[in-house]
Design an enzyme around this catalytic site. Structure first.
Site, short mmCIF file in Angstrom:
data_model
loop_
_atom_site.label_atom_id
_atom_site.label_comp_id
_atom_site.label_asym_id
_atom_site.label_seq_id
_atom_site.Cartn_x
_atom_site.Cartn_y
_atom_site.Cartn_z
N CYS A 1 0.79 -1.22 0.00
CA CYS A 1 0.00 0.00 0.00
C CYS A 1 0.83 1.28 0.00
O CYS A 1 0.50 2.24 -0.70
CB CYS A 1 -0.95 0.00 1.18
SG CYS A 1 -0.12 -0.26 2.76
N HIS B 1 -2.58 0.61 6.88
CA HIS B 1 -2.81 0.85 5.46
C HIS B 1 -2.44 2.28 5.14
O HIS B 1 -2.39 3.14 6.02
CB HIS B 1 -4.30 0.59 5.16
CG HIS B 1 -4.60 0.51 3.70
ND1 HIS B 1 -3.92 -0.30 2.83
CD2 HIS B 1 -5.54 1.15 2.95
CE1 HIS B 1 -4.41 -0.16 1.62
NE2 HIS B 1 -5.41 0.72 1.67
N ASP C 1 -8.01 4.93 -3.34
CA ASP C 1 -7.10 3.91 -2.81
C ASP C 1 -6.52 3.10 -3.97
O ASP C 1 -7.17 2.19 -4.48
CB ASP C 1 -7.88 3.00 -1.86
CG ASP C 1 -6.93 2.07 -1.10
OD1 ASP C 1 -5.73 2.04 -1.45
OD2 ASP C 1 -7.40 1.39 -0.17
#
Lengths: 301, 659
Positions: B407, B451, B467
């Protein structure tokens, strides 16, 4: 409640932490500081649990004494110089009591457990120094049940129990002859004036003074000389006969004479300046004589 | 007069108490054994073994020189290992050593007592490390055993069973007092003195910085970060973004938070609110991960740039916070300065600039954002936890060469791309997802759920979440980090997952269910027992109407309540008259009746004598008195075979009249 008993009421019971209790308090402070410093919930809980336990234990300590009934039974008479033995009895009308102690002038008697509705007696030996009545010393009941961090004790209880202390019998070398009725010494009276009734088989407990040494020496066995009522031949143990001595010494000598006469199985009487006991035999007479001697008070001059 | 020392007269503890002390000592040390330096274990084992043989075989007490030498050795070793003898870690090791040494030298009762008190303290030290309910159960048992030992020390000769019963009784009776003190004792925020740093060693949490490309392998810790309990509705899985830190400044390699801008609570289009309770585990960091978007700012926190909530102090104890979330897009006002700062970055490489221009070509901001996400989805990007280390220009290298990462890589590259394209953007880190515990209606969010994602400023819409990781590996978002780890370990290709690949077999299901059940116990425990902190205390006192009480008044109140409880105990436990059996009661009734008629039984008078006297004085009652006395004597002193119903006896007494 038995008469003469003292019930331990809440007003007469005092409680303070012991030195271990102070140490425990120190521990609690340390625990609390750690709990606050680390803001730790369980450390707080532990601290407060132990603090609560200490508080609860105060109650348990008090309850361990509360309601107990204290009595003292005076012991059998003793001679001065021996130890008088009282029985300190604790009756428990309620729940189980554990590790209850009797304290007496700094002397700690062994702790006792008292089951519910039961009683326990603890012998208390006290030196009997002087003749006369010996009062039971003041007693304090204490306990450090259940954790040893608190101690409860009562005020000092003086109970109406006493023990008779006879004068200390004089030693052999202090002994002067006992005067029989008339002029002969008691020792003479024993041989000449007694009505000797014959010999009988020795029995356990017979006084050695009455053993027939002659027959034993002849190898004929162990016999005891049996004296019948030596009528008319009474021995007087007389205060006046011991004139050279101090009054206390006289009493000691008289005591010794009473014991010897009793052991010899003589009929003896006791004559004191202000009283007299007619000649008689037996344990009761002996006790009466000794009591008279124990309680004799010289007339104040 | 000589001062009397009652304690010194007491008998020394018996051997059973000696064993009890040894066992309690060993039990109290067990939970901490593995935390201590290795050399302490053989030392402790040796000392306790010696103590054991002293009890068992009558081994002698080691000489004073040996004892002093060993004490010095322990001190030196502890100091060399920890650099101090104070604090939690060094202190507990030192205490353990001292306890073992002290247990060799037990002369007087006081030495035993000191050992017991040391054990109490060591129990507390265990709590400083762990507050798991299982450990607490164990330590409560140790506490009871230690208290039983204390009882045995105080009362030599008491049986083990009675000592244990008595200890348990004392502890149980102390519980109400404990609760009152726990609730009312004034809590202080923060430590009394400088909190030793070792209290928080080993706590993990989100870092303030992000350096994608520097880390060879992402280590995933399954330590719990927080739990979120939803009493009403549950958030949708795609809404589970827990916002913690906003990173706005990039130097080409490292993302940091950068300048502070005035910020305010975002306005959210969505009206429906989701209340939830957050239980934060200590992290030694100030972040408050909040479900997007937080409606209120909880007391004790402040709002950081980018609507990130932060405590004023690092979270060093478990915190319970009531929160409200409004899922949806946020309409936050942003100052021009903030937007300008969200565009600044070191000049991007030519390749990146070309790509940005390509994505931008004639599109509005919204569409450019969409195109960028599509780029991540369509190109051969792969999600991996073992990315290659990146060189000089990590963004360029990642976008065009390695294309493998997690991420942080995606979020970083994505934001750089947007900024190059002229769209204000920033990186947001926090947590995503979490394991739902249906038994307790809460999500367990672990460190491995950490994250990073991106936010872009779209005029007219505000900060919009984007995202890129979801574009590359939708499984990460859909199933969570834990499932992802399992998938990756099985070698599955993310992004093209066959349906059912995540099905758990029965063993895994059972393991999961057990884990969730265990966690439910733990979280309930921490919410209701451990979470009582100064805030909760204030709430509790407010509920009682005592909200304005100062610490001093609180202590006064506490003393009052404790005193009242003490009085209550006194009343409850006051000695009662021993209960008489029905026969005795009836007989006493009979005696009272006679007493009213002028016939009082003297204390020394037995029933028979009393009856004779009654018959003499009141011949008219002779029959009743005789019968009743006879029955009484039979019931009371007769052999157990004599069958006389006691009710019959009581009846007769009732019917008996003196007139």
């Amino acid at each position: 409640m038995t008469p003469g008993a003292v019930a331990l009421g809440s007003r007469s019971i005092y409680i303070l932490p012991t030195r271990h209790g102070l140490l425990f308090a120190l521990l609690l402070v340390a625990l609390l500081l750690a709990a606050v410093n680390y803001a730790n919930a369980l450390a707080y809980l532990l601290t407060f649990l132990l603090a609560g336990m200490a508080m609860v234990s105060i109650l348990h300590t008090q309850r361990n004494l509360l309601g107990l009934e204290l009595t003292v039974i005076g012991g059998d008479p003793v001679f001065a110089g021996e130890e008088a033995c009282f029985q300190v009895c604790l009756r428990n009308p309620g729940q189980q009591r554990t590790a209850v102690r009797v304290e007496c002038d700094g002397q700690l008697l062994p702790a006792v457990d008292i089951p519910p509705r039961d009683n326990r007696c603890i012998p208390l030996a006290t030196p009997a120094l002087r003749r006369g009545w010996l009062d039971c010393p003041a007693l304090m009941i204490s306990t450090h049940y259940p954790l040893g961090i608190t101690r409860a004790w009562t005020r000092r209880h003086r109970l109406a129990a006493r023990c008779l202390v006879y004068p200390q019998p004089a030693d052999d070398r202090d002994l002067l002859p006992i005067v029989a009725d008339g002029t002969e010494a008691a020792g003479v009276a024993l041989h000449e004036g007694d009505e000797f009734a014959g010999l009988r088989n020795y029995q356990n407990g017979d006084s050695p003074a009455r053993i027939s040494w002659k027959t034993l020496a002849r190898g004929q066995g162990l016999y005891t000389k049996d004296f019948r009522q030596p009528l008319g031949m009474d021995v007087w143990i007389d205060w006046e006969e011991f004139a050279p001595h101090t009054p206390e010494m006289r009493l000691r000598l008289l005591t010794r004479a009473v014991l010897d006469a009793d052991a010899a199985g003589l009929r003896y009487g006791l004559r004191l300046p202000d009283s007299a006991l007619d000649p008689d035999l037996g344990d009761n007479h002996r006790a009466a004589c000794l009591q008279t001697l124990a309680l004799y008070e010289a007339p104040s001059t | 007069m000589k001062r009397r020392r009652p304690e010194s007269h007491l008998e020394l503890p018996d051997r059973a108490a000696g064993y009890g002390l040894l066992i309690s000592a060993v039990l109290s040390l067990l939970p901490q054994l593995l935390r201590w330096p290795w050399w302490l274990l053989p030392l402790l084992a040796m000392l306790f073994a010696w103590r054991f043989f002293m009890l068992r075989r009558g081994w002698p007490v080691p000489g004073a020189l040996i004892r002093i030498g060993l004490t010095g050795l322990v001190l030196v070793l502890v100091y060399r290992h920890f650099g101090t003898v104070f604090g939690r870690d060094a202190g507990s090791a030192l205490l353990a050593g001292l306890l073992a040494l002290k247990s060799l030298e037990l002369r007087r009762l006081r030495d035993y007592m000191v050992c017991v008190f040391l054990i109490y303290f060591l129990i507390l030290v265990s709590f400083l490390y762990s507050q798991e309910p299982w450990l607490v159960l164990y330590l409560v048992a140790v506490l009871a055993a230690t208290t039983a030992t204390l009882v045995r020390l105080a009362l030599p000769g008491i049986s083990g069973r009675r000592a244990t019963r008595l200890a348990l009784r004392l502890l149980v009776q102390a519980v109400p007092l404990m609760l009152v003190m726990y609730l009312l004792f004034p809590r202080i925020q923060g430590a009394l003195w400088g909190m030793p740093q070792d209290a928080y060693s080993g706590l993990s949490g989100l870092s303030e910085e992000m350096r994608p490309g520097d880390v060879r392998e992402l280590t995933l810790s399954d330590e719990v970060a927080f739990r979120a309990y939803f009493p009403d509705r549950l958030p949708r899985p795609s809404d589970l973004y827990w916002r913690a830190i906003v990173l706005g400044q990039f130097d080409g390699r490292t993302w940091t938070r950068g300048r502070e801008f005035p910020t305010q609570q975002p306005k959210v289009s969505n009206r429906s609110q989701l209340p939830y309770t957050l239980t934060l585990e200590p992290s030694n960091r100030p972040w408050l991960p909040a479900l997007e978007w937080a409606v209120y700012r909880p007391a004790g926190t402040r709002l950081h740039t980018g609507s990130a909530l932060e405590w004023r102090q690092p979270v060093r104890e478990r915190l319970v916070v009531e929160m409200q979330a409004q899922p949806g897009d946020a309409l936050a006002a942003a100052t021009p300065a903030e937007l300008a700062a969200s565009l600044i970055q070191p000049p991007a490489s030519t390749r990146v600039q070309t790509l940005a221009a390509q994505l931008r070509r004639g599109r509005g901001d919204r569409d450019t954002l969409r195109a960028a996400l599509a780029y991540f989805h369509d190109q051969e990007f792969r999600y991996t936890l073992i990315p290659p280390v990146l060189g000089e220009d990590p963004v360029d290298e990642f976008l065009f060469e390695s294309r493998r990462g997690y991420c942080e890589h995606f979020a970083s590259a994505f934001v750089v791309l947007l900024r190059t394209a002229g769209i204000p953007a920033r990186v947001v880190t926090g947590y995503q997802g979490g394991e739902f515990n249906p038994g307790g209606r809460y999500f367990i969010v672990r460190q491995l759920d950490a994250h990073a994602w991106a936010e872009a400023w779209i005029p007219g819409e505000g900060w919009v979440r984007a995202d890129p990781t979801a574009a590359v590996a939708p499984e990460r978002i859909e199933f969570g980090a834990d499932a992802l780890r399992r998938l990756v370990s099985r070698g599955a290709t993310l992004g093209r997952l066959a349906p059912g690949a995540l099905e758990l077999d029965w063993l895994e299901r059972m393991r999961r269910d057990t884990r969730l059940a265990v966690d439910l116990v733990q979280s309930t425990w921490s919410r209701w027992v451990l979470g009582y902190n100064p805030e909760r205390q204030r709430e509790f006192l407010t509920a009682l109407g005592l909200g304005d009480f100062t610490a001093a008044r609180l202590v006064g109140l506490l003393a009052l309540v404790v005193a009242l409880m003490f009085a209550g105990y006194l009343l409850i436990t006051r000695p009662r008259r021993p209960r008489l059996d029905p026969v005795q009661r009836a007989y006493l009734r009979f005696c009272r009746k006679l007493a009213r008629a002028g016939l009082t039984r003297a204390p020394h008078e037995g029933p028979q004598d009393f009856a004779k006297r009654c018959v003499r004085e009141r011949p008219d009652l002779s029959e009743d008195v005789r019968t009743i006395t006879e029955l009484y004597v039979q019931l009371r002193y007769g052999s157990p075979d004599t069958v006389v119903p006691s009710e019959d006896f009581a009846h007769r007494v009732t019917r008996f009249h003196t007139t």
